[in-house]
Write an enzyme that holds these catalytic residues in place. Structure first.
Site, short mmCIF file in Angstrom:
data_model
loop_
_atom_site.label_atom_id
_atom_site.label_comp_id
_atom_site.label_asym_id
_atom_site.label_seq_id
_atom_site.Cartn_x
_atom_site.Cartn_y
_atom_site.Cartn_z
N LYS A 198 0.85 -1.21 0.00
CA LYS A 198 0.00 0.00 0.00
C LYS A 198 0.88 1.25 0.00
CE LYS A 198 -4.01 1.88 2.54
NZ LYS A 198 -4.88 1.70 3.73
N SER A 206 -9.77 1.45 2.62
CA SER A 206 -8.92 2.26 1.77
C SER A 206 -7.85 1.47 1.02
CB SER A 206 -8.23 3.37 2.59
OG SER A 206 -7.38 2.81 3.55
N SER A 224 -9.91 -0.81 6.74
CA SER A 224 -9.30 -0.59 5.42
C SER A 224 -8.58 -1.79 4.82
CB SER A 224 -8.33 0.59 5.48
OG SER A 224 -9.06 1.79 5.49
#
Lengths: 427, 92
Positions: free
Chosen positions: A30, A105, A129
């Protein structure tokens, strides 16, 4: 490498440092996790061009175990969202139905793994997330116990809530990644020395699983609830004991979560001022004018909203009504879990109230926040929680969420493995 | 109720510049969100932070000098530099 889903912000190729348990595997990371020499944007225009001078501890660990880092994945700006539509670089599409969101996310990580563009991925989970994109993309994702994985090199959004964790297509791979990631790091003062010690057995006879009724209220799509109830029945057939229970603090959980994360964000994101990194600041106007201008240009709407509401919740005259009350509510959530975990070993429910949203469906911020109601309790309490695929509605995957006691990630993962094995045999 | 003026004031406190249409939009959205947060008003004003898992409160250690980033790496992302320092807008 083509990227029709927009899963990656930056492609890269960081080779392994030596052979290990992850040799031969491609890992996506990420884009809020620092990678030395590779741009790290957090999905934000304000960090465009920022190149970290050091690696996050988790990146060091992956490369020392034989992993190859193949890219930095798309995300809602600074982790603020559950669709990736808040990314400064466009949304990540869902690999199963590109008219839908990948979740967020960590949506780029979820989509990259589900589409086979990476074998495994790292995400971060502040209020769901990791689990949300895992549920929406039909893979497994685990939020470790707070303090189990070092946050050194993770760009902070809400420190008291967030953890780095793995996304993978199988629970076995989640276990392997946790073995690598759960290592003590003195550079994160909240990181405990609790190595992950599990070879999944899939044995859950006698394990007590609590089912809080509230996890099936709060706007949960009845079709999603039905799929999850069937999964829980399957766990019962495997020998688990299922116990109905209640979690009254759930009605405060979402407000407590949002007040807390916005307050922490307002402090953490004060560092993005265009001086030390990111978009260049104009030096001619005064300090405040210059910052206002660079943050106006660099931050997206959701980041502005959260930083402003957090500033408001912490401001004189409102602190007692918002931030202080949120901490009381947070304690109630923690107490509810503590009480339930005296009676049961695990708690189960859906991960998300619905299947993946259509692109643009959650344009109103509050309706987007409400979709986090089932994932935020684990972050407020700091307990481990996993999402694994358990069926489909309208051809879209549904996630089963399992939560456990602090530092009992092993039991959570083993129960998920038991379910996955049983489901695999059926299909 | 939050007014346009309140939103402008909060933006100033948070050092965030807003376009006029954002002020309008945020005023509406902040009211909806803060209405939802009103559920917290039902809670007592006292209590909080009664940790039951006290095993790991405040772990202390001695200060220890360890190597850190070299200066040139620490400032390499700054948009303006001078003589090994970071340049910032004037404060006064």
């Amino acid at each position: 490498m083509g990227d029709p889903l927009n899963a990656f912000i930056t492609a890269c190729d960081l080779p392994p440092l030596k052979e290990g348990r992850l040799s031969g595997l491609r890992i996506a990371v990420k884009d809020n996790i620092s990678t030395a020499g590779v741009p790290t944007t957090c999905g934000s225009r304000i960090l465009q061009g920022y190149v970290p001078p050091y690696d996050a501890f988790v990146v060091e660990l992956l490369r020392a175990e034989g992993a190859r880092i193949v890219g930095k994945t798309n995300m809602d700006e600074f982790g603020m969202g559950n669709t990736t539509e808040n990314s400064g670089f466009g949304p990540t599409l869902n690999p199963i139905d590109p008219r839908r969101v990948s979740g967020g996310s960590s949506g780029g990580s979820g989509a990259a793994v589900a589409a086979g563009m990476a074998d495994l991925a790292l995400g971060s989970d502040t209020g769901g997330s990791i689990r949300c994109p895992a549920a929406f993309c039909g893979i497994a994702g685990h939020k470790p116990t707070y303090g189990r994985v070092s946050r050194f090199g993770l760009v902070a959004y809400a420190n008291s809530l967030e953890q780095i964790g793995p996304l993978a297509r199988s629970v076995q791979e989640i276990a392997t990644l946790l073995q690598v990631l759960c290592r003590h790091d003195p550079r994160d003062s909240t990181c405990r020395n609790r190595p992950f010690d599990l070879v999944p057995t899939g044995e859950i006879r006698g394990v007590k699983i609590g089912i809080p009724e509230e996890f099936f209220g709060f706007g949960v799509d009845p079709r999603v609830a039905a799929v999850v109830y069937r999964a829980i029945e399957r766990l019962e057939e495997l020998g688990a004991e299922v116990i109905a229970c209640s979690m009254p603090s759930m009605k405060y959980a979402l407000a407590a979560y949002y007040t807390t994360c916005m307050s922490e964000a307002s402090s953490n994101l004060a560092r993005f001022d265009g001086v030390r990194y990111g978009l260049p600041v104009d030096h001619r106007p005064s300090w405040h004018e210059a910052f206002r201008e660079v943050r106006k240009r660099g931050f997206g709407s959701e980041v502005k909203r959260r930083v402003m509401l957090g500033t408001f919740a912490l401001s004189a005259g409102y602190y007692g009504r918002y931030y202080a009350k949120a901490q009381i509510a947070r304690d109630l959530v923690r107490e509810d879990f503590a009480q339930l975990f005296r009676e049961v070993d695990l708690i189960a429910g859906p991960t998300m109230p619905t299947i993946a949203f259509r692109l643009g469906e959650k344009s109103d911020p509050l309706s987007s926040y409400l979709a986090d109601i089932l994932t935020v309790p684990a972050n407020l309490a700091g307990i481990p929680a996993i999402s694994i695929p358990c069926g489909e509605v309208e051809g879209m995957p549904v996630g089963l969420q399992l939560m456990g006691r602090h530092f009992q990630d092993e039991l959570v993962v083993d129960a998920a493995y038991a379910y996955e094995q049983a489901r695999g045999c059926e299909r | 109720m939050i007014s346009r003026k309140d939103v402008e004031h909060i933006a100033e406190l948070a050092d965030i510049g807003l376009a006029p249409e954002e002020v309008e939009e945020f005023t509406h959205q902040f009211n909806l969100i803060l209405d939802y947060f009103e559920i917290l008003d039902q809670l007592p004003a006292e209590g909080g932070w009664t940790r039951t898992d006290t095993e790991d409160l405040n772990v202390m250690r001695e200060d220890l000098v360890v190597p850190s980033l070299p200066q040139h790496e620490a400032i390499m992302n700054a948009s303006a530099r001078e003589d090994g320092f970071i340049k910032a807008p004037r404060v006064m």
